[in-house]
Structure formats: C-alpha cells, structure tokens
Scaffold this active site. Structure first.
Site, PDB file in Angstrom:
ATOM      1  N   LYS A  43      -9.334   3.041  -2.745  1.00  0.00           N
ATOM      2  CA  LYS A  43      -9.742   2.464  -1.465  1.00  0.00           C
ATOM      3  C   LYS A  43     -11.112   2.992  -1.052  1.00  0.00           C
ATOM      4  O   LYS A  43     -11.367   4.196  -1.064  1.00  0.00           O
ATOM      5  CB  LYS A  43      -8.691   2.785  -0.395  1.00  0.00           C
ATOM      6  N   GLU A  79       0.841  -1.197   0.000  1.00  0.00           N
ATOM      7  CA  GLU A  79       0.000   0.000   0.000  1.00  0.00           C
ATOM      8  C   GLU A  79       0.879   1.250   0.000  1.00  0.00           C
ATOM      9  O   GLU A  79       1.889   1.321   0.711  1.00  0.00           O
ATOM     10  CB  GLU A  79      -0.884  -0.013   1.253  1.00  0.00           C
ATOM     11  N   CYS A  82      -5.635  -3.038   1.916  1.00  0.00           N
ATOM     12  CA  CYS A  82      -5.436  -3.107   3.371  1.00  0.00           C
ATOM     13  C   CYS A  82      -6.738  -3.372   4.132  1.00  0.00           C
ATOM     14  O   CYS A  82      -7.269  -4.477   4.098  1.00  0.00           O
ATOM     15  CB  CYS A  82      -4.742  -1.829   3.834  1.00  0.00           C
TER      16      CYS A  82
END
Length: 256
Positions: free
Chosen positions: A108, A39, A141
C-alpha cells in the site's frame, strides 16, 4: 469468472479464516479464475498491535496454506495481509496463481490514518501484472479513492483493478459512488472486496462489488458471501469506443 469473498469479521486464527474460505469455495470448485479477499484478511484490520504480531513474510505459513488452497480449488487468489520484512511491516496484498505460484505482490502506497501510519511503511510502485490473459492491477482500499492512482494503472494497461478494502459504514459514498466512477472514467473493471460485520468498534459496510466499464454494478449486501461475476473484455472495448476518457486524458497533461 471471478468472485469476491466478503468475509464477516470474527475472532479466529489466520488459518481458520482460510479454512472458512475453502468451505465457501467448495460449491464452485474449479469454476472460478480469480477469488479476491479483503484488506488485511490474514489478521483483521481494526485489531491494534495484533496486526504486527500476526505479520508474516511474503512466503510465510499463511501464504503456503493459501497456495495449497489455490491449487486445490484451481483458482488464483488475491488477499490482503501484514507483510513482515525485517523490522518493517507493510500493508500488502498478494496474488497467488492456481498453480500455487506468486504472480504479483503490492504494498500500500498511502496510509489514510494514524493507525496505519503508526504500523505500516508505504510501498513505492503500482502493481500491474498479467493473469490468464488479463492485465490486472492491485490497489489497497484508500488508494482507489484517488483518481490519479486508478488512471495510472489504466495507463499502464490495467483492464481490471482489484481493491481489497476495509470500509466502514460511515463511508458508504466510497463504495456506492466513488468506486463505480473510477471504473467508468477509465473504461475498466473494478473489484472492490470489503468485509462485513463488526470488528472492535468498527462496523463494516459490506457491499463488496464488481463494477463494469460502463458503470454497471454487481453487489452484495452486508452478509458473508461470495459475490460472483463473469467479466468480458469486449465490454472494455465497447466502453472505450463510446467514451474516450482514457485516450483523451493526455491532453490535460500539457495544461499547467
């Protein structure tokens, strides 16, 4: 044939990180179909406002250098980066093919802390695409910690979920227990790509891993390395013949 680049955090410019990856791949030139980085690989994660200063558009200088690397090493490449779109920044990940062309781009969806909520705008869609005959999804994540997110990707046909991450040592349960469960309960492969070392006051876990559809794990320790794995779609077929989680899950959609 896939690899995770478990990068050890250090103070270096974005293109120096890419050059380091290039050197790591030299011994595997042409032998890999996909390489996955953590990430915010371009900028680092625990870097404060620097993450906005280093943000680039999707086709920025880093992406062009990454495309050249992918073409040189004859592998697709997935990495996380801060994406600049006008005045907005996203925590994003991109897949660039071995031909240097963009295959997929993911923003994200859900931010886990004040740092991310203060710096990034959320995305609004799952990202599932085809790469070398595989259906691949990207989750970044925190997203993979939601059973609903992985199940949503699996129900869209994903056979491999790739998760660039920045997981600290205190959350080792996520890598060791939660992420393998996501692979097992959907009969899919998961690639969990973490960094290692220290970044400011963060100490990262490392332990990047591939998890197979029956829960089998190929993992690193806490050093900079390439985690290598050969993924076979026949393992997905076997797992789903034995365990019917994915085909039975719609039964529960009707229960209020």
């Amino acid at each position: 044939r896939a690899a995770i680049y478990q990068y050890r955090c250090r103070e270096e410019a974005p293109l120096e990180r890419l050059a380091r990856l290039d050197r790591m791949l030299e011994a595997h030139d042409g032998a890999l179909d996909l390489v996955i980085c953590p990430e915010l690989f371009l900028s680092g994660y625990n870097v404060g406002d620097k993450v906005r200063r280093l943000a680039e558009p999707q086709a920025g200088p880093f992406a062009k250098a990454a495309a050249a690397l992918a073409n040189k090493r004859r592998t697709a490449l997935i990495y996380g980066y801060p994406e600049q779109t006008g005045s907005v920044v996203h925590n994003a990940a991109i897949c660039i093919g071995a031909d240097g062309k963009v295959f997929a781009h993911h923003r994200k969806l859900c931010m886990p802390n004040e740092f991310e909520r203060g710096h990034f705008a959320p995305g609004d869609a799952y990202t599932v695409f085809e790469l070398n005959g595989w259906k691949v999804a990207i989750l970044i994540c925190y997203e993979i910690e939601f059973a609903e997110a992985v199940r949503g990707c699996a129900r869209q046909g994903a056979q491999l979920v790739v998760a660039p991450t920045a997981l600290k040592k205190q959350w080792s349960f996520v890598a060791r227990n939660m992420v393998p469960t996501r692979a097992f309960e959907n009969g899919i492969f998961v690639a969990y790509a973490n960094c290692c070392g220290r970044e400011g006051d963060f100490e990262y876990l490392g332990e990047s891993r591939f998890i197979g559809p029956m829960g089998q794990v190929t993992s690193a320790a806490d050093q900079e390395t390439l985690v290598l794995a050969a993924l076979d779609r026949q393992e997905i077929d076997l797992a789903r013949r034995e365990l019917h989680y994915l085909q039975d899950c719609p039964l529960f959609d009707r229960i209020q």
